[in-house]
Design an enzyme around this catalytic site. Structure first.
Site, PDB file in Angstrom:
ATOM      1  N   HIS A  78      18.683 -62.135 -25.346  1.00  0.00           N
ATOM      2  CA  HIS A  78      17.738 -61.370 -24.528  1.00  0.00           C
ATOM      3  C   HIS A  78      18.464 -60.208 -23.887  1.00  0.00           C
ATOM      4  CE1 HIS A  78      14.578 -60.422 -21.645  1.00  0.00           C
ATOM      5  NE2 HIS A  78      13.790 -61.071 -22.470  1.00  0.00           N
ATOM      6  N   ASP A 107      10.656 -67.403 -26.929  1.00  0.00           N
ATOM      7  CA  ASP A 107       9.984 -67.342 -28.232  1.00  0.00           C
ATOM      8  C   ASP A 107      10.410 -68.466 -29.172  1.00  0.00           C
ATOM      9  OD1 ASP A 107       8.321 -65.165 -27.862  1.00  0.00           O
ATOM     10  OD2 ASP A 107       9.993 -63.787 -28.074  1.00  0.00           O
TER      11      ASP A 107
HETATM   12  N1  CMC Z   1      21.390 -63.376 -33.316  1.00  0.00           N
HETATM   13  C1  CMC Z   1      22.693 -63.074 -33.573  1.00  0.00           C
HETATM   14  N2  CMC Z   1      23.404 -62.197 -32.846  1.00  0.00           N
HETATM   15  C2  CMC Z   1      22.797 -61.598 -31.817  1.00  0.00           C
HETATM   16  C3  CMC Z   1      21.448 -61.870 -31.500  1.00  0.00           C
HETATM   17  C4  CMC Z   1      20.745 -62.807 -32.286  1.00  0.00           C
HETATM   18  N3  CMC Z   1      19.480 -63.123 -32.010  1.00  0.00           N
HETATM   19  N4  CMC Z   1      21.092 -61.125 -30.423  1.00  0.00           N
HETATM   20  C5  CMC Z   1      22.182 -60.418 -30.086  1.00  0.00           C
HETATM   21  N5  CMC Z   1      23.206 -60.706 -30.927  1.00  0.00           N
HETATM   22  C6  CMC Z   1      24.586 -60.218 -30.850  1.00  0.00           C
HETATM   23  C7  CMC Z   1      24.706 -58.784 -31.323  1.00  0.00           C
HETATM   24  O1  CMC Z   1      25.018 -58.719 -32.693  1.00  0.00           O
HETATM   25  C8  CMC Z   1      25.824 -58.273 -30.441  1.00  0.00           C
HETATM   26  O2  CMC Z   1      27.041 -58.775 -30.960  1.00  0.00           O
HETATM   27  P1  CMC Z   1      28.400 -57.881 -30.859  1.00  0.00           P
HETATM   28  O3  CMC Z   1      28.654 -57.666 -29.408  1.00  0.00           O
HETATM   29  O4  CMC Z   1      29.441 -58.680 -31.563  1.00  0.00           O
HETATM   30  O5  CMC Z   1      28.079 -56.569 -31.561  1.00  0.00           O
HETATM   31  C9  CMC Z   1      25.608 -58.991 -29.110  1.00  0.00           C
HETATM   32  O6  CMC Z   1      24.925 -60.197 -29.468  1.00  0.00           O
HETATM   33  C10 CMC Z   1      24.779 -58.192 -28.119  1.00  0.00           C
HETATM   34  O7  CMC Z   1      23.537 -57.873 -28.737  1.00  0.00           O
HETATM   35  P2  CMC Z   1      22.672 -56.570 -28.454  1.00  0.00           P
HETATM   36  O8  CMC Z   1      21.968 -56.200 -29.730  1.00  0.00           O
HETATM   37  O9  CMC Z   1      23.507 -55.524 -27.784  1.00  0.00           O
HETATM   38  O10 CMC Z   1      21.632 -57.097 -27.395  1.00  0.00           O
HETATM   39  P3  CMC Z   1      20.280 -56.381 -26.964  1.00  0.00           P
HETATM   40  O11 CMC Z   1      20.157 -56.613 -25.515  1.00  0.00           O
HETATM   41  O12 CMC Z   1      20.236 -54.952 -27.411  1.00  0.00           O
HETATM   42  O13 CMC Z   1      19.183 -57.183 -27.790  1.00  0.00           O
HETATM   43  C11 CMC Z   1      17.453 -58.668 -28.354  1.00  0.00           C
HETATM   44  C12 CMC Z   1      18.331 -58.111 -27.226  1.00  0.00           C
HETATM   45  C13 CMC Z   1      16.405 -59.616 -27.732  1.00  0.00           C
HETATM   46  C14 CMC Z   1      16.715 -57.514 -29.056  1.00  0.00           C
HETATM   47  C15 CMC Z   1      18.349 -59.420 -29.357  1.00  0.00           C
HETATM   48  O14 CMC Z   1      19.015 -60.478 -28.712  1.00  0.00           O
HETATM   49  C16 CMC Z   1      17.574 -59.940 -30.556  1.00  0.00           C
HETATM   50  O15 CMC Z   1      17.347 -59.173 -31.501  1.00  0.00           O
HETATM   51  N6  CMC Z   1      17.151 -61.247 -30.538  1.00  0.00           N
HETATM   52  C17 CMC Z   1      16.340 -61.779 -31.620  1.00  0.00           C
HETATM   53  C18 CMC Z   1      14.917 -61.385 -31.436  1.00  0.00           C
HETATM   54  C19 CMC Z   1      14.253 -62.147 -30.306  1.00  0.00           C
HETATM   55  O16 CMC Z   1      14.346 -63.366 -30.233  1.00  0.00           O
HETATM   56  N7  CMC Z   1      13.524 -61.392 -29.459  1.00  0.00           N
HETATM   57  C20 CMC Z   1      12.740 -61.990 -28.381  1.00  0.00           C
HETATM   58  C21 CMC Z   1      13.237 -61.608 -27.033  1.00  0.00           C
HETATM   59  S1  CMC Z   1      12.465 -62.623 -25.768  1.00  0.00           S
HETATM   60  C22 CMC Z   1      10.794 -62.180 -25.788  1.00  0.00           C
HETATM   61  C23 CMC Z   1      10.523 -60.789 -25.385  1.00  0.00           C
HETATM   62  O17 CMC Z   1      10.839 -60.401 -24.249  1.00  0.00           O
HETATM   63  O18 CMC Z   1       9.940 -60.058 -26.217  1.00  0.00           O
END
Ligand code: CMC
Length: 433
Positions: free
Chosen positions: A309, A367
């Site tokens: 998240h 989710d």
């Molecule tokens: N699976 C594997 N790796 C992940 C994931 C994941 N679901 N989420 C983040 N990471 C890793 C990412 O690769 C990065 O690694 P590194 O530092 O080695 O490059 C690190 O964690 C930080 O990730 P980020 O992309 O900078 O994090 P963000 O804040 O931009 O993304 C997110 C947040 C929710 C988009 C992401 O965690 C994600 O895509 N999760 C899967 C989709 C999901 O479940 N979304 C629902 C969110 S809750 C409901 C809502 O509010 O809509």
């Protein structure tokens, strides 16, 4: 809305030979913010923050999140207390009005919402234009936008009473439209709402009754539906809520703004994650395939959907409540041995113990468990985000209404860092290339 943000200090920013003193502002809880509104006027520079990771886009008094502590408050009340003690309509009243209702206020609110659940009969025919296999979310985006054609009488956004009427209409009609989108997609006739049922019961019945057999929801299913509705009702300035505010900042009508929010919610990184999480569980298929899948995640071939998240970096407090609810539903329906559920439980266990996920603070989000719960309730995966839209409607409306009545509100118009071609002259076609 009365602006309450107060000055608590100042910060000096020096860019080249220019220095500017910027006010530091304080909310009631949460980090202070540097007020950069006069920055461009005084220094000729913008700030750069793609994805708004360091930017507060508005002042709000609705929802507070502390991502490090795993706290989520609606109007000051912790989300777990609200889920445990309140009906969805009590929480909806709270989000809209700022206070929990008294018994008489709740009775009146329930009466108003219940008596607006039917849609205009011509609206029923609107669905016929879609292909029979249309995804329910595609129907939702169009149908909610179409409300502005059917209820154009309540679109004067400067009239507080009309804003209230359109808010009540959307909260009341959203379950009816969502159930219609579902029924259309599975080729069953629409089921009309029933006034003697609660919001959650009514929605379940409109989805699962058929003319040949009435559906009486299991009490555990009603409780789970109530939790799903409450937990997803608002979440501060997330992507879809920011979209609603952005659309509303141009003074577009509320139905159009909520349709914009639904469109944004659809994406797999936001509301579409619950569907993506269930599809991921199906793709993994059996417990023995989990280690290979986890390796693929670590090699960045895929994401673990339903994990991680932007704001929560310890745990998602909604996921805590939803995890318990999911297990209650699985118990009540004898589904713990379901192969999909076995994969989900094992995946959760492994990911929580694996250093890769611990280092990145990746915990199951709401989710992950809401997908499991909705699957157990009998919803197909393409309905999950629709249910999310039904819950989030009240949050979108509360935030939209707050924005419209905020004296500091302006049309939302970000700037950019331009890295394209500088000025050049158009050459005749034979001299190009
Ligand atoms: N699976 C594997 N790796 C992940 C994931 C994941 N679901 N989420 C983040 N990471 C890793 C990412 O690769 C990065 O690694 P590194 O530092 O080695 O490059 C690190 O964690 C930080 O990730 P980020 O992309 O900078 O994090 P963000 O804040 O931009 O993304 C997110 C947040 C929710 C988009 C992401 O965690 C994600 O895509 N999760 C899967 C989709 C999901 O479940 N979304 C629902 C969110 S809750 C409901 C809502 O509010 O809509």
């Amino acid at each position: 809305m009365e602006n309450k943000v107060a000055k608590s200090g100042s910060a000096t920013l020096t860019v080249g030979d220019k220095s500017v003193e910027l006010p530091v502002l304080k909310g009631s809880v949460g980090p202070d913010v540097v007020d950069i509104r006069k920055l461009y006027g005084e220094t000729d520079v913008f700030t750069f923050d793609p994805g708004f990771t360091s930017t507060a886009s508005c002042e709000s008094q609705i929802t507070f999140i502390d991502g490090d502590q795993g706290i989520l408050l609606y109007r000051g009340y912790p989300i777990d207390q609200l889920a445990e003690s309140c009906s969805f309509l009590e929480v909806a009243y709270l989000l809209l009005n700022g206070e929990l209702p008294t018994a008489s206020e709740l009775t009146e609110f329930e009466h108003t919402i219940t008596h607006h659940t039917m849609v205009h009969d011509q609206f029923n025919r609107f669905f016929q234009g879609f292909r029979r296999d249309a995804p329910p979310m595609a129907i939702m985006v169009a149908a909610v936008g179409a409300l502005s054609a059917f209820y154009h009488d309540s679109t004067n956004i400067h009239d507080e009473k009309q804003r209230e009427i359109s808010a009540h209409r959307m909260i009341a009609k959203m379950p009816t439209i969502a159930a219609q989108a579902f029924k259309y997609s599975v080729g069953q006739p629409f089921v009309y709402p029933r006034n003697e049922l609660s919001y959650a019961e009514n929605f379940l019945r409109m989805c699962f009754s058929v003319p040949a057999e009435d559906y009486k929801p299991h009490p555990v299913a009603v409780k789970a539906m109530n939790h799903l509705l409450i937990l997803q009702a608002d979440h501060e300035q997330n992507a879809s809520t920011s979209t609603v505010r952005q659309a509303g900042s141009s003074e577009a009508n509320p139905f159009a703004c909520i349709a914009a929010g639904i469109a944004c919610l659809w994406g797999p990184l936001h509301g579409g994650a619950n569907e993506a999480a269930l599809n991921m569980l199906k793709e993994i298929g059996t417990v023995d395939k989990i280690p290979a899948f986890i390796e693929g995640v670590k090699n960045r071939e895929q994401k673990l959907m339903g994990f991680g998240h932007r704001v929560y970096k310890s745990y998602d407090p909604r996921a805590k409540v939803m995890q318990k609810t999911a297990h209650e539903v699985l118990d009540a329906f004898g589904m713990h041995d379901d192969p999909l559920m076995k994969v989900a439980m094992e995946l959760e266990r492994i990911a929580l113990e694996d250093q890769y996920f611990i280092d990145r603070k990746l915990y199951p989000n709401v989710d992950f468990y809401s997908g499991i719960t909705m699957n157990a309730l009998g919803f197909p995966a393409d309905m999950f985000t629709v249910l999310f839209a039904v819950s989030r409607t009240v949050g979108w409306i509360a935030q939209w209404n707050e924005m419209i009545s905020d004296p500091s509100q302006k049309i939302s118009r970000p700037r950019q860092v331009y890295t394209g071609a500088p000025h050049r002259d158009v050459a005749p076609i034979e001299k190009r290339g």
